[in-house]
Design a protein around this motif. Sequence first.
Motif, PDB file in Angstrom:
ATOM      1  N   GLY A  89      11.371  12.404   7.741  1.00  0.00           N
ATOM      2  CA  GLY A  89      11.491  13.534   8.650  1.00  0.00           C
ATOM      3  C   GLY A  89      10.194  13.932   9.333  1.00  0.00           C
ATOM      4  N   HIS A  90       9.088  13.296   8.972  1.00  0.00           N
ATOM      5  CA  HIS A  90       7.802  13.618   9.610  1.00  0.00           C
ATOM      6  C   HIS A  90       7.532  12.635  10.735  1.00  0.00           C
ATOM      7  CE1 HIS A  90       6.752  16.431   6.424  1.00  0.00           C
ATOM      8  NE2 HIS A  90       7.236  15.535   5.582  1.00  0.00           N
ATOM      9  N   PHE A  91       7.300  13.185  11.923  1.00  0.00           N
ATOM     10  CA  PHE A  91       7.006  12.332  13.073  1.00  0.00           C
ATOM     11  C   PHE A  91       5.551  11.850  13.005  1.00  0.00           C
ATOM     12  CE2 PHE A  91       5.346  12.000  17.456  1.00  0.00           C
ATOM     13  CZ  PHE A  91       6.062  10.854  17.826  1.00  0.00           C
ATOM     14  N   ILE A  92       5.342  10.562  13.148  1.00  0.00           N
ATOM     15  CA  ILE A  92       3.980  10.012  13.157  1.00  0.00           C
ATOM     16  C   ILE A  92       3.802   9.222  14.453  1.00  0.00           C
ATOM     17  CG2 ILE A  92       2.301   8.555  11.945  1.00  0.00           C
ATOM     18  CD1 ILE A  92       3.987   9.032   9.414  1.00  0.00           C
ATOM     19  N   PRO A  93       2.939   9.725  15.359  1.00  0.00           N
ATOM     20  CA  PRO A  93       2.785   9.034  16.641  1.00  0.00           C
ATOM     21  C   PRO A  93       2.063   7.693  16.517  1.00  0.00           C
ATOM     22  CG  PRO A  93       1.493  11.083  16.577  1.00  0.00           C
ATOM     23  CD  PRO A  93       2.117  10.916  15.233  1.00  0.00           C
ATOM     24  N   LYS A  94       2.218   6.877  17.528  1.00  0.00           N
ATOM     25  CA  LYS A  94       1.523   5.584  17.600  1.00  0.00           C
ATOM     26  C   LYS A  94       0.007   5.808  17.436  1.00  0.00           C
ATOM     27  CE  LYS A  94       1.261   1.708  20.895  1.00  0.00           C
ATOM     28  NZ  LYS A  94      -0.120   1.482  21.149  1.00  0.00           N
ATOM     29  N   ASP A  95      -0.679   4.851  16.850  1.00  0.00           N
ATOM     30  CA  ASP A  95      -2.135   4.867  16.670  1.00  0.00           C
ATOM     31  C   ASP A  95      -2.637   5.954  15.703  1.00  0.00           C
ATOM     32  OD1 ASP A  95      -2.373   2.717  18.323  1.00  0.00           O
ATOM     33  OD2 ASP A  95      -2.881   3.902  20.107  1.00  0.00           O
ATOM     34  N   THR A  96      -1.761   6.421  14.799  1.00  0.00           N
ATOM     35  CA  THR A  96      -2.225   7.378  13.784  1.00  0.00           C
ATOM     36  C   THR A  96      -2.720   6.595  12.581  1.00  0.00           C
ATOM     37  OG1 THR A  96      -0.535   8.953  14.462  1.00  0.00           O
ATOM     38  CG2 THR A  96      -1.539   9.316  12.303  1.00  0.00           C
ATOM     39  N   ARG A  97      -3.886   6.984  12.083  1.00  0.00           N
ATOM     40  CA  ARG A  97      -4.413   6.295  10.899  1.00  0.00           C
ATOM     41  C   ARG A  97      -3.643   6.788   9.664  1.00  0.00           C
ATOM     42  NH1 ARG A  97     -10.599   5.549   8.774  1.00  0.00           N
ATOM     43  NH2 ARG A  97     -10.063   3.740   7.578  1.00  0.00           N
ATOM     44  N   VAL A  98      -3.106   5.880   8.895  1.00  0.00           N
ATOM     45  CA  VAL A  98      -2.293   6.257   7.726  1.00  0.00           C
ATOM     46  C   VAL A  98      -2.902   5.636   6.474  1.00  0.00           C
ATOM     47  CG1 VAL A  98       0.002   6.110   6.669  1.00  0.00           C
ATOM     48  CG2 VAL A  98      -0.209   6.271   9.156  1.00  0.00           C
ATOM     49  N   ILE A  99      -3.138   6.459   5.456  1.00  0.00           N
ATOM     50  CA  ILE A  99      -3.618   5.905   4.178  1.00  0.00           C
ATOM     51  C   ILE A  99      -2.743   6.450   3.048  1.00  0.00           C
ATOM     52  CG2 ILE A  99      -6.030   5.478   4.797  1.00  0.00           C
ATOM     53  CD1 ILE A  99      -6.677   8.156   3.362  1.00  0.00           C
ATOM     54  N   VAL A 100      -2.664   5.703   1.965  1.00  0.00           N
ATOM     55  CA  VAL A 100      -1.860   6.138   0.820  1.00  0.00           C
ATOM     56  C   VAL A 100      -2.669   7.150   0.018  1.00  0.00           C
ATOM     57  CG1 VAL A 100      -0.739   5.391  -1.323  1.00  0.00           C
ATOM     58  CG2 VAL A 100      -0.686   3.924   0.714  1.00  0.00           C
ATOM     59  N   ASN A 101      -2.023   8.260  -0.357  1.00  0.00           N
ATOM     60  CA  ASN A 101      -2.704   9.285  -1.131  1.00  0.00           C
ATOM     61  C   ASN A 101      -2.589   8.946  -2.623  1.00  0.00           C
ATOM     62  OD1 ASN A 101      -3.704  11.562  -2.288  1.00  0.00           O
ATOM     63  ND2 ASN A 101      -2.445  13.003  -1.139  1.00  0.00           N
ATOM     64  N   THR A 102      -3.451   8.043  -3.076  1.00  0.00           N
ATOM     65  CA  THR A 102      -3.369   7.618  -4.485  1.00  0.00           C
ATOM     66  C   THR A 102      -3.769   8.753  -5.425  1.00  0.00           C
ATOM     67  OG1 THR A 102      -5.499   6.568  -4.130  1.00  0.00           O
ATOM     68  CG2 THR A 102      -3.618   5.110  -4.339  1.00  0.00           C
ATOM     69  N   TYR A 103      -4.597   9.686  -4.938  1.00  0.00           N
ATOM     70  CA  TYR A 103      -4.976  10.825  -5.783  1.00  0.00           C
ATOM     71  C   TYR A 103      -3.715  11.594  -6.198  1.00  0.00           C
ATOM     72  CZ  TYR A 103      -7.058  15.130  -7.444  1.00  0.00           C
ATOM     73  OH  TYR A 103      -7.399  16.192  -8.230  1.00  0.00           O
TER      74      TYR A 103
END
Length: 128
Positions: A14-28
Amino acid sequence: MTNYSTTKDTTVLGHFIPKDTRVIVNTYALHSDPKVWDTPKEFIPNRFLSSDGKKVLKYETFIPFLIGKRSCIGETLARVEVFLYFVSLLQRYRVSAKNVDIMSAIAKRLTMNAKPKDDLILEFHKRL
Ligand code: HEM
């Protein structure tokens, strides 16, 4: 745009993420999720051992090298290195923690790995 960016507009849960957004996994968040871990804010390395101390337990939700296409390419090497490093140390020294009580307090900092709050004081006794 980086290697970690979205290649097109997308929606995740349900969260919109636009093109060219940096995405990282929140391992914390993953590694301190109380739904998965007992007392996640406490630094208890023994949680990775069976109660008799003979087996290393595996947790699906523990992913320090991440998973999927962009997971750590050096994982196998890193695991062998860590194993060899500790085995060669432990073959030569008996190691004990002087201030073992601090093991229960975890440092409050947002990083990928957990660390005790205060410095751990270790004693190395050379094996004969
Ligand atoms: C305990 C040691 C290590 C840990 C915890 C670790 C963890 C990680 C993590 C979390 C990533 C990011 C994965 C992602 O963004 O999806 C990564 C990427 C990477 N790691 Fe490691 N790493 C370790 C050791 C190493 C070693 C020894 C090497 C090489 C000899 C290495 C090479 C790389 C490379 C090249 C990437 C980028 C992979 C990509 O983006 O396709 N790592 N590592």
